[in-house]
Scaffold this motif. Structure first.
Motif, PDB file in Angstrom:
ATOM      1  N   LEU A 267      20.709  74.992  75.452  1.00 44.66           N
ATOM      2  CA  LEU A 267      20.868  73.538  75.528  1.00 44.66           C
ATOM      3  C   LEU A 267      20.080  72.858  74.421  1.00 44.66           C
ATOM      4  O   LEU A 267      19.129  73.423  73.866  1.00 44.66           O
ATOM      5  CB  LEU A 267      20.420  73.022  76.895  1.00 44.66           C
ATOM      6  N   ARG A 268      20.470  71.649  74.096  1.00 42.39           N
ATOM      7  CA  ARG A 268      19.784  70.850  73.089  1.00 42.39           C
ATOM      8  C   ARG A 268      19.406  69.513  73.710  1.00 42.39           C
ATOM      9  O   ARG A 268      20.232  68.870  74.369  1.00 42.39           O
ATOM     10  CB  ARG A 268      20.693  70.605  71.876  1.00 42.39           C
ATOM     11  N   GLU A 269      18.190  69.093  73.481  1.00 39.13           N
ATOM     12  CA  GLU A 269      17.742  67.805  74.014  1.00 39.13           C
ATOM     13  C   GLU A 269      18.095  66.704  73.018  1.00 39.13           C
ATOM     14  O   GLU A 269      17.730  66.764  71.843  1.00 39.13           O
ATOM     15  CB  GLU A 269      16.245  67.818  74.272  1.00 39.13           C
ATOM     16  N   GLY A 270      18.833  65.701  73.491  1.00 42.75           N
ATOM     17  CA  GLY A 270      19.230  64.602  72.630  1.00 42.75           C
ATOM     18  C   GLY A 270      18.208  63.498  72.589  1.00 42.75           C
ATOM     19  O   GLY A 270      17.198  63.508  73.312  1.00 42.75           O
ATOM     20  N   GLY A 271      18.468  62.542  71.740  1.00 42.48           N
ATOM     21  CA  GLY A 271      17.557  61.413  71.617  1.00 42.48           C
ATOM     22  C   GLY A 271      17.442  60.584  72.878  1.00 42.48           C
ATOM     23  O   GLY A 271      16.469  59.850  73.058  1.00 42.48           O
ATOM     24  N   ASP A 272      18.426  60.728  73.775  1.00 45.74           N
ATOM     25  CA  ASP A 272      18.389  59.993  75.044  1.00 45.74           C
ATOM     26  C   ASP A 272      17.651  60.761  76.135  1.00 45.74           C
ATOM     27  O   ASP A 272      17.620  60.345  77.292  1.00 45.74           O
ATOM     28  CB  ASP A 272      19.809  59.675  75.519  1.00 45.74           C
ATOM     29  N   GLY A 273      17.071  61.926  75.767  1.00 51.19           N
ATOM     30  CA  GLY A 273      16.323  62.717  76.728  1.00 51.19           C
ATOM     31  C   GLY A 273      17.174  63.623  77.607  1.00 51.19           C
ATOM     32  O   GLY A 273      16.639  64.339  78.443  1.00 51.19           O
ATOM     33  N   ARG A 274      18.488  63.608  77.398  1.00 50.11           N
ATOM     34  CA  ARG A 274      19.365  64.455  78.218  1.00 50.11           C
ATOM     35  C   ARG A 274      19.664  65.762  77.484  1.00 50.11           C
ATOM     36  O   ARG A 274      19.669  65.815  76.250  1.00 50.11           O
ATOM     37  CB  ARG A 274      20.670  63.718  78.564  1.00 50.11           C
ATOM     38  N   TRP A 275      19.918  66.808  78.258  1.00 50.32           N
ATOM     39  CA  TRP A 275      20.164  68.137  77.719  1.00 50.32           C
ATOM     40  C   TRP A 275      21.655  68.432  77.718  1.00 50.32           C
ATOM     41  O   TRP A 275      22.334  68.267  78.728  1.00 50.32           O
ATOM     42  CB  TRP A 275      19.436  69.190  78.550  1.00 50.32           C
ATOM     43  N   ARG A 276      22.157  68.871  76.558  1.00 47.88           N
ATOM     44  CA  ARG A 276      23.581  69.186  76.421  1.00 47.88           C
ATOM     45  C   ARG A 276      23.739  70.605  75.897  1.00 47.88           C
ATOM     46  O   ARG A 276      22.884  71.105  75.168  1.00 47.88           O
ATOM     47  CB  ARG A 276      24.270  68.188  75.495  1.00 47.88           C
ATOM     48  N   TRP A 277      24.864  71.236  76.265  1.00 46.29           N
ATOM     49  CA  TRP A 277      25.112  72.603  75.837  1.00 46.29           C
ATOM     50  C   TRP A 277      25.116  72.713  74.324  1.00 46.29           C
ATOM     51  O   TRP A 277      25.418  71.743  73.616  1.00 46.29           O
ATOM     52  CB  TRP A 277      26.435  73.108  76.398  1.00 46.29           C
ATOM     53  N   HIS A 278      24.830  73.913  73.820  1.00 50.51           N
ATOM     54  CA  HIS A 278      24.623  74.146  72.388  1.00 50.51           C
ATOM     55  C   HIS A 278      25.898  74.056  71.564  1.00 50.51           C
ATOM     56  O   HIS A 278      25.852  73.912  70.348  1.00 50.51           O
ATOM     57  CB  HIS A 278      24.026  75.544  72.186  1.00 50.51           C
ATOM     58  N   TRP A 279      27.076  74.171  72.196  1.00 50.55           N
ATOM     59  CA  TRP A 279      28.301  74.224  71.404  1.00 50.55           C
ATOM     60  C   TRP A 279      28.788  72.831  71.021  1.00 50.55           C
ATOM     61  O   TRP A 279      28.496  71.828  71.674  1.00 50.55           O
ATOM     62  CB  TRP A 279      29.397  74.966  72.169  1.00 50.55           C
ATOM     63  N   ASP A 280      29.575  72.800  69.957  1.00 50.04           N
ATOM     64  CA  ASP A 280      30.206  71.562  69.530  1.00 50.04           C
ATOM     65  C   ASP A 280      31.306  71.225  70.548  1.00 50.04           C
ATOM     66  O   ASP A 280      32.240  72.019  70.721  1.00 50.04           O
ATOM     67  CB  ASP A 280      30.808  71.752  68.136  1.00 50.04           C
ATOM     68  N   PRO A 281      31.236  70.089  71.225  1.00 50.42           N
ATOM     69  CA  PRO A 281      32.249  69.770  72.242  1.00 50.42           C
ATOM     70  C   PRO A 281      33.669  69.698  71.697  1.00 50.42           C
ATOM     71  O   PRO A 281      34.638  69.824  72.451  1.00 50.42           O
ATOM     72  CB  PRO A 281      31.779  68.427  72.803  1.00 50.42           C
ATOM     73  N   ARG A 282      33.811  69.511  70.390  1.00 51.10           N
ATOM     74  CA  ARG A 282      35.151  69.489  69.803  1.00 51.10           C
ATOM     75  C   ARG A 282      35.872  70.828  69.941  1.00 51.10           C
ATOM     76  O   ARG A 282      37.101  70.892  69.872  1.00 51.10           O
ATOM     77  CB  ARG A 282      35.060  69.138  68.314  1.00 51.10           C
ATOM     78  N   LEU A 283      35.117  71.904  70.124  1.00 49.93           N
ATOM     79  CA  LEU A 283      35.723  73.233  70.199  1.00 49.93           C
ATOM     80  C   LEU A 283      36.746  73.353  71.321  1.00 49.93           C
ATOM     81  O   LEU A 283      37.750  74.062  71.191  1.00 49.93           O
ATOM     82  CB  LEU A 283      34.630  74.289  70.397  1.00 49.93           C
ATOM     83  N   VAL A 284      36.495  72.676  72.432  1.00 46.01           N
ATOM     84  CA  VAL A 284      37.376  72.816  73.588  1.00 46.01           C
ATOM     85  C   VAL A 284      38.787  72.344  73.255  1.00 46.01           C
ATOM     86  O   VAL A 284      39.772  73.066  73.469  1.00 46.01           O
ATOM     87  CB  VAL A 284      36.806  72.059  74.803  1.00 46.01           C
ATOM     88  N   ASP A 285      38.896  71.148  72.721  1.00 46.25           N
ATOM     89  CA  ASP A 285      40.224  70.594  72.437  1.00 46.25           C
ATOM     90  C   ASP A 285      40.845  71.192  71.177  1.00 46.25           C
ATOM     91  O   ASP A 285      42.060  71.400  71.118  1.00 46.25           O
ATOM     92  CB  ASP A 285      40.145  69.077  72.299  1.00 46.25           C
ATOM     93  N   GLU A 286      40.025  71.500  70.173  1.00 42.17           N
ATOM     94  CA  GLU A 286      40.581  71.927  68.890  1.00 42.17           C
ATOM     95  C   GLU A 286      40.864  73.428  68.832  1.00 42.17           C
ATOM     96  O   GLU A 286      41.726  73.854  68.070  1.00 42.17           O
ATOM     97  CB  GLU A 286      39.623  71.534  67.761  1.00 42.17           C
TER      98      GLU A 286
END
Length: 313
Positions: free
Chosen positions: A190-209
Motif C-alpha cells: 500500500l501507499r500512503e497518500g497526501g490525504d493520509g489514506r492508504w491505497r494499493w500499490h498498483w496503478d488503478p488504470r490497469l483494471v480498465d485498460e
C-alpha cells in the motif's frame, strides 16, 4: 516441509530497464560471485515481486539464483504516462527484454498474469526460456474467478483509513488463510497518500485498460501456447476459481508435452496458500530438468521452430 534458506543467501534490490520503463527488481543469490540468475519470477495481476520472496530464497539456497521484478504499473516499477494505455504488448516486451538480457535462458516461474505474458513472449521469441512453470493460469480461464479478483481490486477506490482496515479486507478476501495479515506486512503493498489514506500499490488504470476485457484475448493466447515447445509445468490449485478441470484439459491439448501438478488445498493464490509444497514442486521439476538435459533425453526439452507473429493482445 519447511525451506529455511542458509545464511549465505543474500537478496538485494535493483532497478532494471524494461521496454522503455524502469522496473524494480530483487536478486536472490546464494553465490558470493553473483551467479547468473537461473530463475526469472513474474508475479500475478495486483501482486509485486515480494510474492516470491520465500520461494526465491529457498531456491537460491539450493543453487538456483533468481531474479524477481515488479511488472509495470505495480509496486516500485514505473507507470505509463498519462494518455498511454496499458497493453499486453508492453508487458510481453518487458519480459522479453529482461529475459533476453540474461546470459542464459532462465526458467520462468510465473503466476497468473505473468504466466500469460510468458506464453506470449516464448511464442514470439522461441528459446527465450529454458522452461516455464505456470502458477495457476491457463490460456483460457473461468470468467467468474477473474470477476472475483477484479471485484476485490476495485472495492476500495478511496483506499483505507489505516493499515489495520486494509488487513481486515484481505482477511475477508482470503478466509481460508490461517491467521490475519499484520498491518506491517501490508506496508509493502500500500501507499500512503497526501490525504493520509492508504491505497494499493498498483496503478488503478490497469483494471480498465488491461484486465477488464481480457477474455477477448484468450484465443490469441491459446494460439501462442500451441506454438510453445519449451518444457512446461502447470501447477494449479485444487480450490482455484480461475483454473478448472476444463481449462486444464484445454491447456494440455494445446501443449501436450506439458506436465500438470495440482495442489489440492490451494486456491488461485497458490504460492501463498501452500508455499512449502509449491517450492518443493518447483525444486523437483528443476532437478528433473537437470537430469533430463544431462542425459540428452528429449522429453523435457522442446523448442519452437519459428517465431509466432500477431499473437500479442
Amino acid at each position: 516441509m519447511e525451506f529455511a534458506p542458509p545464511a549465505a543467501v543474500s537478496s538485494f534490490d535493483l532497478s532494471l530497464q524494461g521496454a522503455g520503463i524502469d522496473l524494480a527488481a530483487t536478486r536472490h543469490d546464494a553465490s558470493a560471485t553473483a551467479a547468473t540468475p537461473a530463475i526469472l519470477f513474474a508475479h500475478g495481476f495486483g501482486q509485486t515481486r515480494r510474492a516470491w520472496s520465500a520461494t526465491a530464497a529457498a531456491l537460491a539456497g539450493r543453487g538456483h539464483a533468481g531474479l524477481a521484478y515488479d511488472a509495470r504499473g505495480h509496486g516500485g516499477s514505473g507507470r505509463n504516462a498519462a494518455g498511454e494505455a496499458y497493453t499486453g504488448q508492453q508487458f510481453t516486451d518487458d519480459l522479453i527484454v529482461l529475459a533476453g538480457e540474461l546470459p542464459r535462458p532462465p526458467v520462468l516461474v510465473a503466476a497468473s498474469m505473468g504466466g500469460l505474458f510468458g506464453l506470449l513472449a516464448e511464442a514470439r521469441w522461441p528459446g527465450l526460456f529454458r522452461a516455464m512453470v505456470l502458477v495457476d493460469i491457463t490460456p483460457r480461464w473461468e470468467t467468474a474467478g477473474l470477476e472475483r479478483i477484479l471485484g476485490f481490486m476495485t472495492a476500495f477506490p478511496d483506499g483505507f483509513a489505516s493499515l489495520e482496515q486494509a488487513a481486515g479486507s484481505v482477511t475477508a478476501y482470503l478466509p481460508h488463510r490461517q491467521g490475519r495479515k499484520s498491518p506491517g506486512s501490508l506496508r509493502e503493498l500500500l501507499r500512503e497518500g497526501g490525504d493520509g489514506r492508504w491505497r494499493w500499490h498498483w496503478d488503478p488504470r490497469l483494471v480498465d485498460e488491461l484486465a477488464r476485457d481480457s477474455d477477448r484475448h484468450q484465443d490469441a493466447i491459446a494460439e501462442a501456447t500451441r506454438a510453445v515447445r519449451c518444457p512446461l509445468l502447470l501447477v494449479s490449485g485444487g480450490r482455484s476459481d480461475l483454473v478448472s478441470d476444463r481449462t486444464v484439459a484445454d491447456f494440455l491439448e494445446l501443449a501436450p508435452h506439458a506436465r500438470h501438478v495440482q495442489l489440492a488445498d490451494a486456491t488461485h493464490m497458490l504460492a501463498g496458500d501452500d508455499n512449502d509444497r509449491f517450492t518443493a514442486t518447483v525444486l523437483d521439476y528443476l532437478a528433473e530438468l537437470d537430469r533430463t538435459e544431462g542425459t540428452g533425453q528429449p522429453s523435457l526439452a522442446h523448442r519452437a521452430p519459428a517465431p509466432v507473429t500477431g499473437a500479442n493482445p
